[in-house]
Design a protein around this motif. Structure first.
Motif, PDB file in Angstrom:
ATOM      1  N   ASP A  98      -3.194  14.397 -14.018  1.00 18.02           N
ATOM      2  CA  ASP A  98      -1.960  13.824 -13.469  1.00 18.02           C
ATOM      3  C   ASP A  98      -0.741  14.692 -13.815  1.00 18.02           C
ATOM      4  N   SER A  99      -0.710  15.181 -15.052  1.00 18.14           N
ATOM      5  CA  SER A  99       0.414  16.027 -15.461  1.00 18.14           C
ATOM      6  C   SER A  99       0.462  17.282 -14.604  1.00 18.14           C
ATOM      7  N   LEU A 100      -0.700  17.895 -14.411  1.00 15.52           N
ATOM      8  CA  LEU A 100      -0.737  19.140 -13.653  1.00 15.52           C
ATOM      9  C   LEU A 100      -0.406  18.907 -12.187  1.00 15.52           C
ATOM     10  N   LYS A 101      -0.806  17.752 -11.660  1.00 18.15           N
ATOM     11  CA  LYS A 101      -0.459  17.453 -10.263  1.00 18.15           C
ATOM     12  C   LYS A 101       1.050  17.382 -10.114  1.00 18.15           C
ATOM     13  N   GLY A 102       1.697  16.821 -11.136  1.00 21.11           N
ATOM     14  CA  GLY A 102       3.144  16.676 -11.070  1.00 21.11           C
ATOM     15  C   GLY A 102       3.870  17.996 -11.270  1.00 21.11           C
ATOM     16  N   SER A 103       3.244  18.949 -11.978  1.00 26.26           N
ATOM     17  CA  SER A 103       3.938  20.196 -12.289  1.00 26.26           C
ATOM     18  C   SER A 103       3.448  21.344 -11.423  1.00 26.26           C
ATOM     19  N   ASP A 104       2.678  21.046 -10.399  1.00 28.51           N
ATOM     20  CA  ASP A 104       2.069  22.076  -9.551  1.00 28.51           C
ATOM     21  C   ASP A 104       1.225  23.035 -10.349  1.00 28.51           C
TER      22      ASP A 104
ATOM     23  N   ASN B  20       3.122   3.070  -9.252  1.00 25.00           N
ATOM     24  CA  ASN B  20       4.460   2.695  -9.713  1.00 25.00           C
ATOM     25  C   ASN B  20       5.002   3.737 -10.681  1.00 25.00           C
ATOM     26  N   GLN B  21       4.144   4.118 -11.633  1.00 18.34           N
ATOM     27  CA  GLN B  21       4.573   5.086 -12.645  1.00 18.34           C
ATOM     28  C   GLN B  21       4.948   6.416 -11.984  1.00 18.34           C
ATOM     29  N   ALA B  22       4.202   6.787 -10.944  1.00 23.13           N
ATOM     30  CA  ALA B  22       4.492   8.036 -10.237  1.00 23.13           C
ATOM     31  C   ALA B  22       5.891   7.987  -9.645  1.00 23.13           C
ATOM     32  N   LEU B  23       6.300   6.824  -9.159  1.00 24.05           N
ATOM     33  CA  LEU B  23       7.640   6.672  -8.593  1.00 24.05           C
ATOM     34  C   LEU B  23       8.683   6.802  -9.703  1.00 24.05           C
ATOM     35  N   TRP B  24       8.439   6.135 -10.814  1.00 23.43           N
ATOM     36  CA  TRP B  24       9.399   6.156 -11.929  1.00 23.43           C
ATOM     37  C   TRP B  24       9.480   7.524 -12.573  1.00 23.43           C
ATOM     38  N   ASP B  25       8.344   8.245 -12.621  1.00 21.97           N
ATOM     39  CA  ASP B  25       8.340   9.586 -13.213  1.00 21.97           C
ATOM     40  C   ASP B  25       8.983  10.621 -12.299  1.00 21.97           C
ATOM     41  N   GLY B  26       9.191  10.243 -11.046  1.00 20.77           N
ATOM     42  CA  GLY B  26       9.715  11.207 -10.101  1.00 20.77           C
ATOM     43  C   GLY B  26       8.635  12.082  -9.490  1.00 20.77           C
ATOM     44  N   ASN B  27       7.376  11.760  -9.723  1.00 18.89           N
ATOM     45  CA  ASN B  27       6.304  12.516  -9.082  1.00 18.89           C
ATOM     46  C   ASN B  27       6.114  12.114  -7.627  1.00 18.89           C
ATOM     47  N   ALA B  28       6.680  10.981  -7.227  1.00 14.90           N
ATOM     48  CA  ALA B  28       6.569  10.535  -5.843  1.00 14.90           C
ATOM     49  C   ALA B  28       7.895   9.922  -5.409  1.00 14.90           C
TER      50      ALA B  28
ATOM     51  N   LEU C 186      -2.474  26.547 -13.782  1.00 17.30           N
ATOM     52  CA  LEU C 186      -3.847  26.167 -13.503  1.00 17.30           C
ATOM     53  C   LEU C 186      -3.840  25.515 -12.132  1.00 17.30           C
ATOM     54  N   GLU C 187      -4.106  26.299 -11.108  1.00 18.07           N
ATOM     55  CA  GLU C 187      -4.029  25.729  -9.766  1.00 18.07           C
ATOM     56  C   GLU C 187      -5.390  25.241  -9.328  1.00 18.07           C
ATOM     57  N   PHE C 188      -5.385  24.105  -8.661  1.00 11.33           N
ATOM     58  CA  PHE C 188      -6.664  23.615  -8.140  1.00 11.33           C
ATOM     59  C   PHE C 188      -6.395  22.782  -6.906  1.00 11.33           C
ATOM     60  N   LYS C 189      -7.396  22.772  -6.050  1.00  8.76           N
ATOM     61  CA  LYS C 189      -7.307  21.933  -4.855  1.00  8.76           C
ATOM     62  C   LYS C 189      -7.644  20.509  -5.224  1.00  8.76           C
ATOM     63  N   PHE C 190      -7.123  19.589  -4.430  1.00  7.07           N
ATOM     64  CA  PHE C 190      -7.413  18.177  -4.675  1.00  7.07           C
ATOM     65  C   PHE C 190      -8.915  17.920  -4.679  1.00  7.07           C
ATOM     66  N   SER C 191      -9.620  18.493  -3.715  1.00 12.46           N
ATOM     67  CA  SER C 191     -11.048  18.213  -3.616  1.00 12.46           C
ATOM     68  C   SER C 191     -11.842  18.862  -4.746  1.00 12.46           C
ATOM     69  N   GLU C 192     -11.174  19.761  -5.493  1.00 15.74           N
ATOM     70  CA  GLU C 192     -11.854  20.404  -6.622  1.00 15.74           C
ATOM     71  C   GLU C 192     -11.405  19.796  -7.947  1.00 15.74           C
ATOM     72  N   SER C 193     -10.463  18.860  -7.900  1.00 15.56           N
ATOM     73  CA  SER C 193      -9.830  18.430  -9.155  1.00 15.56           C
ATOM     74  C   SER C 193     -10.818  17.789 -10.114  1.00 15.56           C
ATOM     75  N   HIS C 194     -11.971  17.343  -9.601  1.00 12.53           N
ATOM     76  CA  HIS C 194     -12.926  16.711 -10.507  1.00 12.53           C
ATOM     77  C   HIS C 194     -13.650  17.721 -11.382  1.00 12.53           C
ATOM     78  N   THR C 195     -13.549  19.004 -11.078  1.00  8.39           N
ATOM     79  CA  THR C 195     -14.290  19.983 -11.875  1.00  8.39           C
ATOM     80  C   THR C 195     -13.416  20.636 -12.938  1.00  8.39           C
ATOM     81  N   VAL C 196     -12.091  20.459 -12.834  1.00  7.29           N
ATOM     82  CA  VAL C 196     -11.186  21.190 -13.717  1.00  7.29           C
ATOM     83  C   VAL C 196     -11.426  20.851 -15.182  1.00  7.29           C
ATOM     84  N   PHE C 197     -11.315  19.575 -15.490  1.00 10.38           N
ATOM     85  CA  PHE C 197     -11.399  19.168 -16.892  1.00 10.38           C
ATOM     86  C   PHE C 197     -12.797  19.379 -17.489  1.00 10.38           C
ATOM     87  N   PRO C 198     -13.863  18.997 -16.761  1.00 11.50           N
ATOM     88  CA  PRO C 198     -15.197  19.262 -17.310  1.00 11.50           C
ATOM     89  C   PRO C 198     -15.410  20.727 -17.658  1.00 11.50           C
TER      90      PRO C 198
END
Lengths: 504, 358, 134
Positions: free
Chosen positions: A451-457, B215-223, C7-19
């Motif tokens: 989630d953090s990385l999604k928010g920070s690109d 909701n949290q995404a909205l508050w964090d500014g991520n959305a 660390l760039e990743f596609k949404f459809s690949e996001s399940h492999t990043v952390f593992p």
């Protein structure tokens, strides 16, 4: 006090029933507070709101507290959050101090409960707005902080302990990633069964209960030494409040940690007692003794555990966001009554609010009384011969595993599989407690990391630059790790010195 | 003290016994109605019906709708129903293994087929492989929200705003693979049709999980905009909520406005896809094993028809702004297949989440 | 530098990043442990000294394998025979195994415990609380 005026006699009977049933559910390995609440949920439909809440809060308080009984007496955590209670509780039982340990536990519980209740009553709205300042970045760091406990509870080899913990994290990732609904680490044959991964509860009781039974079977089911100790007439084994002298700071710190972690939405309840335990160890005067049956450890785990309840209710009641899985079920109860929980809940429902607070007070007191006066009988569980109690435990574990997700057979296989794995782990030196902590926290760590990385690109710097809270959290993490390494080094050194003196 | 304890124990036990007693007397009376009912429809109703639902939460709308309907069905079917929140994958697998006498049935919503289309539910669970039961109720509250101080008040205005501010982007928080995504797809395709690629390209997606996460995404500014629901989010839109967490509704996807709420529908705002108003009603229905005893299916259908007429049931649903909407099992099959075809088309034309997160 | 911290990743690949990250940490730790062990053993001069035994000396084969077999058997029969029957059977057998003899007292005790416990669980949880049992 007029906040009690809203309570009807019926609601007091219901709190009592709730606490009583909650303790039973908490005390049975494999059944949890969450499950008890979910089970009683449909019944609340027939009650009015205050009565429904009375019953459910009773279940909540009882369920969280009941978990300490099997944790201490049988070395099986009744609920995930009583995991750390086993560390010192069971060794005390082995020394014949089971009853004393239980009394310390429930005293710590009620202190933690009242502490968090006070915080809830006076500071809920302010704290809730702090809690939502914690974005996924801070939550990831909080989980990381909780994970540092792995380093401090590793027995013997620090590397081995950390390895066990990371292995636990890895296994927790099995199954579907909720963001993109894609499976990973799953063998094709088990896709359906492992869709949601291994369920936590069967893993927990498998590793503890089943593995232990297998080990005892290997050793021939001989009665354990502490089963032969005669009922403790020994003064040393008596409980007195004096144990809490010198533990005041520990109790407060653990209650604060419990309340605070409970308050963070989406950071699981088990993280509370885990973090509290590791900090107690870091601040303790004699950290090497923790884990060998010190009241200090029980106090920390149990006060954090019950501190969690008030904490989890803070975001629920002042924002409408559940702080843990149990409060998520509570929201269901409110909705069944047609009451929406949200930021205006306390101001628009003052009656209900005082009903909840007074129920919590009564529930905590009832929990204490019920447990305190039945402990003498409960403590006798340890004298039941193994050939009688173990089969009962196995059947209970099976029922609990089957029922935890409302009837999934694969969870029973998970229980048995992890029983066998736990047995093998003990043999090859993988440490169960660190493994389990990794397993409990793994998925959350992943969620907030991604989630953090999604928010920070994708920029990793976000973990350092996201404001002052992140810096504080990093300092705490580094401090905690440094301390664990230092402690490990010191213990090793004393051990070496001892052998040297022996040789010379 | 021991005495007090034993007194309390007695109270406890008698309370339990009293509860059991009243329960069993209740069972007795319903047994009779079962016989009466059984004679009428000649169906053999199992003593206990397990209703598995496609959600693992007991706080969500699936649980509430299934709980309400089964509470009333119990009476008219003269049996005991138990709602088990075991989640979509497990529920389908239980349904697959279920006996044909109706002792295990499933209750779910449009996600049942949307999930298959988006690939989040296995294809072998497609609608064709089950006997489709009656449609029971609707949650018309599927909505989009923005922060209280956002420069737009409706979904349509948000697109207009995006057009007028070429440097801005809008990020929408949705849950991939279901109701949330299909509603977003409708909005996105409309923007693309009406304002062109350039504007649509500036709409991004923040994929996440539960309502709390959104909701949290909205508050964090991520959305900037989040998918939500009247039931789940209304509290944050009220007068007096701190501005930091204040939200406002931008529109609902249902066909009709929800009584008591001043929220325009997508259709009112002129949101269209392929020249047709975009309407998405989240409907709840039963799914039965393919080879279900036809007598049971018929009895269930008739019982549901009876329940939706019951005013108590309607007012129970109204507590959370749900409405009964009965479609008989016979019609439900065609109805849902047609509904699916409409959305298949939208899904085909919509970009994937991968493209939307780049 | 910036590339390293992204660390760039596609949404459809996001399940492999952390593992992937966790797996790399796991492998690194394993290597460290092995190196550590080798150094330790080298210092102590017993590099090739392996005396790891899985089972404790003189372990109770009957009880151990009996437990394993009964647990698996219990799992298998649960859905076949239903909760009540399979639990009674399982508890009876495993208790006899743990008591370790076939005297009258042992049989009676096992019988009583298995029937009573299973029935109480079945009644309280299965009937009163309406939990779905196998």
């Amino acid at each position: 006090m007029d906040i009690f005026s809203i309570l009807t006699p019926l609601s007091i009977v219901l709190v009592f029933t709730g606490v009583f049933m909650g303790i039973i559910f908490g005390a049975i390995p494999g059944m949890t507070a969450t499950m008890a609440i979910a089970l009683f949920l449909p019944l609340t439909y027939a009650l009015d709101m205050v009565e429904a809440i009375a019953l459910l809060i009773g279940l909540y308080v009882g369920g969280i507290s009941g978990g300490l009984v099997p944790a201490m007496l049988l070395n099986i955590p009744g609920t995930p959050s009583s995991l750390c209670t086993t560390f010192d509780g069971y060794p005390m039982t082995q020394k014949g101090q089971g009853e004393k340990a239980l009394k310390i536990g429930i005293t710590a519980s009620i202190i933690g409960g009242f502490f968090s209740l006070t915080i809830l009553y006076f500071f809920a709205p302010i704290l809730a707005s702090i809690a939502i300042e914690f974005s996924s970045v801070e939550k990831f760091l909080v989980i990381l902080f909780a994970l540092t406990v792995i380093a401090s509870i590793s027995k013997g080899s620090l590397l081995g302990g950390v390895f066990s913990g990371v292995l636990g994290v890895y296994l927790s990732l099995i199954g579907m990633f909720p963001d993109n609904n894609t499976l990973r680490l799953v063998p094709p044959v088990l896709e359906e069964q492992l869709y949601y991964g291994f369920a936590l509860l069967p893993v927990l009781i498998g590793l503890f209960a089943i593995a232990q039974i297998m080990q005892e079977a290997e050793e021939g089911m001989k009665p354990a030494a502490h089963q032969n100790i005669n009922l403790s007439k020994n003064k040393k084994n008596k409980f007195s409040l004096r144990i809490f002298n010198g533990q005041i700071i520990n109790t407060i710190r653990s209650s604060v940690i419990g309340t605070f972690i409970g308050m963070l939405p989406g950071v699981g309840g088990s993280a509370a007692s885990i973090t509290a335990y590791s900090q107690t160890k870091n601040f303790s005067k004699n950290p090497e003794k923790l884990g060998t049956g010190e009241p200090e450890g029980i106090i920390s785990s149990e006060s954090a555990n019950n501190g969690l309840i008030g904490g989890a209710l803070i975001p629920l009641l002042s924002l409408g966001i559940p702080g843990d899985s149990t409060t998520a079920v509570l929201i269901g109860a409110f909705l069944l009554q047609g009451i929406q929980v949200g930021p205006l809940f306390i101001t628009t429902n003052p009656e209900l609010w005082s009903g909840i607070v007074s129920t919590l007070i009564i529930a905590n007191i009832l929990m204490f009384l019920l447990m305190f006066f039945s402990i003498r009988y409960m403590a006798k569980i340890v004298y039941i011969p193994k050939y009688t109690i173990y089969p009962i435990i196995i059947v209970m574990c099976v029922v609990g595993s089957y029922a935890i997700n409302n009837g999934v057979m694969f969870d029973v296989w998970t229980l048995l599989l992890f029983g066998a794995l736990g047995y093998v782990f003990m043999k090859i030196g993988i440490q169960l407690a660190p493994f389990l902590i990794g397993f409990i926290l793994g998925k959350q760590a992943e969620k907030y990391f991604i989630d953090s990385l999604k928010g920070s690109d994708g920029s990793l710097t976000v973990f350092f630059t996201n404001g002052p809270i992140t810096i504080i959290l990093w300092l705490m993490i580094i401090g905690s790790i440094a301390f664990a390494i230092y402690d490990n080094y010191r213990t090793k050194k004393t051990a070496q010195e001892e052998t040297i003196t022996k040789v010379s | 003290m021991k005495k007090l304890f034993s007194v309390l124990m007695v109270v406890m036990i008698s309370a339990v016994l009293a509860a059991c007693g009243s329960q069993s007397s209740g069972d007795g009376s319903s047994d009779q109605s079962a016989k009466a009912n059984g004679a009428a429809s000649e169906a053999k109703i199992p003593d206990r019906i397990r209703v598995v639902i496609g959600s693992s939460s007991t706080g969500g709308d699936t649980y509430q709708n299934s709980d309400a309907v089964s509470r009333y069905l119990e009476e008219s079917l003269g049996t005991n129903m138990k709602v088990d929140a075991i989640g979509a994958v497990q529920a389908f697998s239980e349904l697959d293994r279920a006996d044909d006498d109706g002792n295990t049935i499933m209750f779910f919503h449009d996600m049942a087929y949307l999930g298959v289309e988006y690939g989040s539910i296995n294809e072998k669970n497609a609608l064709e492989n089950w006997k489709i039961g009656p449609v029971v109720s609707t949650n018309p509250g599927n909505a989009f929200l923005a922060s209280g101080d956002a420069p737009y008040d409706t979904m349509a205005e948000s697109a207009e705003w995006l057009k007028n501010n070429p440097d801005e982007t809008i990020t929408v928080a949705i849950e991939a693979g279901g109701v949330s995504e299909i509603s977003f797809d409708g909005y996105f395709l409309w923007v693309k049709e009406k304002y062109g690629e350039e504007v649509a390209d500036r709409i991004k997606v923040y994929p996440t999980g539960s309502q709390e996460d959104k909701n949290q995404a909205l508050w964090d500014g991520n959305a900037d905009i989040i998918n939500g629901s009247i039931g789940g989010n209304n509290e944050y839109t009220k007068e007096g909520v701190e501005s930091k967490i204040k939200m406002k509704f931008l529109g609902i996807t249902a066909g009709k406005r929800v009584e008591g709420y001043d929220i325009p529908t997508f259709a009112e705002q002129g949101i269209e896809v392929n020249g047709k108003e975009f309407v998405f009603d989240k409907e709840f229905f039963f799914l039965l094993p393919k080879d279900i005893d036809p007598n049971f299916a018929k009895a269930l259908d008739e019982a549901v028809a009876q329940v939706v007429e019951n005013e108590d049931y309607t007012s129970d649903l109204a507590k959370n702004a749900y409405i009964p909407s009965y479609i008989s099992a016979d019609e439900a099959e065609d109805y849902l297949l047609e509904k699916r075809a409409t959305f298949q088309n939208i899904i085909k034309n919509a970009p994937t989440v991968d493209e939307l997160t780049e | 530098m910036n590339d390293f911290l992204t660390l760039e990743f596609k949404f459809s690949e996001s399940h492999t990043v952390f593992p992937k990250i966790v797996l790399s940490i796991l492998v690194m730790l394993l290597i460290l442990i092995v190196i550590n062990q080798v150094i330790q053993r080298y210092k102590d001069g017993k590099l090739t000294d392996f005396n790891f035994k899985f089972f404790t000396g003189n372990y109770d084969k009957l009880k151990f394998y009996g437990t394993v077999a009964l647990l698996i058997g219990y799992g298998l029969t649960l859905e076949l025979l239903g909760f009540l029957l399979s639990s009674i059977l399982f508890m009876f057998l495993i208790m006899l195994l743990y008591i370790g003899n076939l005297k009258r007292k042992a049989i009676l005790l096992s019988l009583a415990n298995s029937i009573l416990t299973s029935f109480i669980i079945w009644f309280v949880f299965g009937q009163m609380f309406d939990i779905t049992l196998p």
